[in-house]
Design a protein around this motif. Structure first.
Motif, PDB file in Angstrom:
ATOM      1  N   MET A 148     -99.610  61.091 -18.478  1.00 52.01           N
ATOM      2  CA  MET A 148    -100.970  61.616 -18.303  1.00 52.01           C
ATOM      3  C   MET A 148    -101.604  61.997 -19.641  1.00 52.01           C
ATOM      4  N   GLU A 149    -100.796  61.927 -20.711  1.00 51.70           N
ATOM      5  CA  GLU A 149    -101.311  62.232 -22.052  1.00 51.70           C
ATOM      6  C   GLU A 149    -102.465  61.309 -22.434  1.00 51.70           C
ATOM      7  N   PHE A 150    -102.491  60.110 -21.831  1.00 57.31           N
ATOM      8  CA  PHE A 150    -103.557  59.153 -22.159  1.00 57.31           C
ATOM      9  C   PHE A 150    -104.915  59.629 -21.643  1.00 57.31           C
ATOM     10  N   LEU A 151    -104.925  60.368 -20.543  1.00 58.60           N
ATOM     11  CA  LEU A 151    -106.182  60.936 -20.042  1.00 58.60           C
ATOM     12  C   LEU A 151    -106.697  62.020 -20.986  1.00 58.60           C
ATOM     13  N   LEU A 152    -105.780  62.843 -21.502  1.00 54.11           N
ATOM     14  CA  LEU A 152    -106.166  63.856 -22.484  1.00 54.11           C
ATOM     15  C   LEU A 152    -106.720  63.191 -23.740  1.00 54.11           C
ATOM     16  N   ALA A 153    -106.037  62.135 -24.190  1.00 52.80           N
ATOM     17  CA  ALA A 153    -106.499  61.408 -25.384  1.00 52.80           C
ATOM     18  C   ALA A 153    -107.861  60.784 -25.133  1.00 52.80           C
ATOM     19  N   PHE A 154    -108.078  60.270 -23.924  1.00 52.33           N
ATOM     20  CA  PHE A 154    -109.360  59.666 -23.552  1.00 52.33           C
ATOM     21  C   PHE A 154    -110.476  60.702 -23.634  1.00 52.33           C
ATOM     22  N   HIS A 248     -97.159  56.228 -27.888  1.00 54.01           N
ATOM     23  CA  HIS A 248     -97.405  57.609 -27.473  1.00 54.01           C
ATOM     24  C   HIS A 248     -98.623  58.206 -28.166  1.00 54.01           C
ATOM     25  N   VAL A 249     -99.211  59.188 -27.506  1.00 54.40           N
ATOM     26  CA  VAL A 249    -100.311  59.968 -28.096  1.00 54.40           C
ATOM     27  C   VAL A 249     -99.676  61.089 -28.910  1.00 54.40           C
ATOM     28  N   HIS A 250    -100.010  61.158 -30.184  1.00 53.93           N
ATOM     29  CA  HIS A 250     -99.385  62.141 -31.070  1.00 53.93           C
ATOM     30  C   HIS A 250    -100.306  63.338 -31.291  1.00 53.93           C
ATOM     31  N   PHE A 251     -99.679  64.512 -31.368  1.00 54.12           N
ATOM     32  CA  PHE A 251    -100.423  65.767 -31.470  1.00 54.12           C
ATOM     33  C   PHE A 251    -101.281  65.801 -32.736  1.00 54.12           C
TER      34      PHE A 251
END
Length: 277
Positions: A148-154, A248-251
């Motif tokens: 779900m990290e991709f939604l946050l990144a979006f 991966h989406v990185h912080f």
């Protein structure tokens, strides 16, 4: 805050062009579902795109956020026009005369940016969830709600991009010129990438440096998803190639975009504060 948002949405909804662009944008977000209907049946060749795994959980979160992010230009035009109309229609001066402070004016624009990004994210979530529940081979709860990290990144990507457009609209005051500047900035980043790669560093170091530029940092939040597909991996194995990318989406990438967002909003406020209206 509610009052500020109401003011902005009334302005947008009373503008015919903005209304058409906003509706078109959300229609396009929905149209990704049409991909599921793509079928080829030519003699022995039978191909159904939905059966290739693009709507499998959790891959669907990555695929849909990457693809739908390209539609953000529709709302970018709305945001740039929103600022240009404030100057051409003299509503910015009228708002300030009516008691709205310059800080509240910029806040109202930023709240609009966040609203567009949030509504878009929820929209993509709902469409992806429906498509995934229909076509995915994996329906376990733990799998559905992974990646779900991709939604946050979006969401962060849209807020950053729209904030950049807001700043350009404030800087140039003409929507066509602001959009032209956006294109030129994209070309500029590409030119800088080429020069750094040619004169100074290898590809990996160049990518790391370019990751600090605004548009590149936003693009880097969601990497291309196509090489993750099992069909692509299978073909790569057959020809002796190994695809081992970090998807991966990185912080730190999220922080860079948030940093640019803060800079663009601050510069918009500084421009407004300094400018003689």
């Amino acid at each position: 805050m509610k009052r500020l948002l109401q003011i902005e949405f009334i302005k947008l909804w009373n503008n015919r062009s903005s209304k058409i662009l906003i509706i078109s944008y959300f229609v396009l977000l929905t149209s990704i579902a049409l991909v599921a209907a793509i079928k080829f049946d030519i003699g022995p060749v039978k191909f159904h795109l939905a059966e290739q795994g693009i709507f499998n959980f959790p891959y669907i979160w990555h695929f849909n956020t990457f693809i739908t992010a390209f539609f953000k230009l529709f709302l970018a035009i709305v945001i740039v026009s929103m600022m240009a109309n404030e100057y051409s229609n003299k509503t910015i001066k009228q708002n300030l005369i009516d008691g709205l402070s310059k800080k509240e004016f910029i806040l109202s624009k930023f709240l609009t940016v966040i609203s567009f990004a949030l509504i878009s994210t929820v929209f993509v979530f709902v469409v992806s969830m429906i498509l995934g529940l229909i076509y995915s081979d994996y329906n376990e709860i733990s799998i559905i709600f992974s990646d779900m990290e991709f939604l946050l990144a979006f969401f962060v990507k849209l807020v950053g991009f729209f904030s950049f457009c807001l700043f350009l609209g404030m800087l140039v005051k003409r929507s066509a010129f602001a959009l032209g500047f956006l294109v030129l900035w994209q070309v500029f980043e590409g030119f800088v990438r080429g020069m750094i790669r040619w004169k100074l560093f290898d590809g990996e170091t160049t990518d790391a440096i370019m990751g600090f530029f605004p548009l590149n940092s936003m693009f880097n939040l969601i990497k291309e998803p196509f090489s993750r597909l099992s069909a692509v991996q299978t073909v790569a194995d057959q020809i002796g190639e190994e695809i081992s990318l970090d998807y991966h989406v990185h912080f730190h990438e999220v922080l860079i975009v948030i940093g640019w967002t803060a800079i663009f909003i601050y510069l918009s406020y500084a421009l407004l504060k300094k400018r003689d209206l």
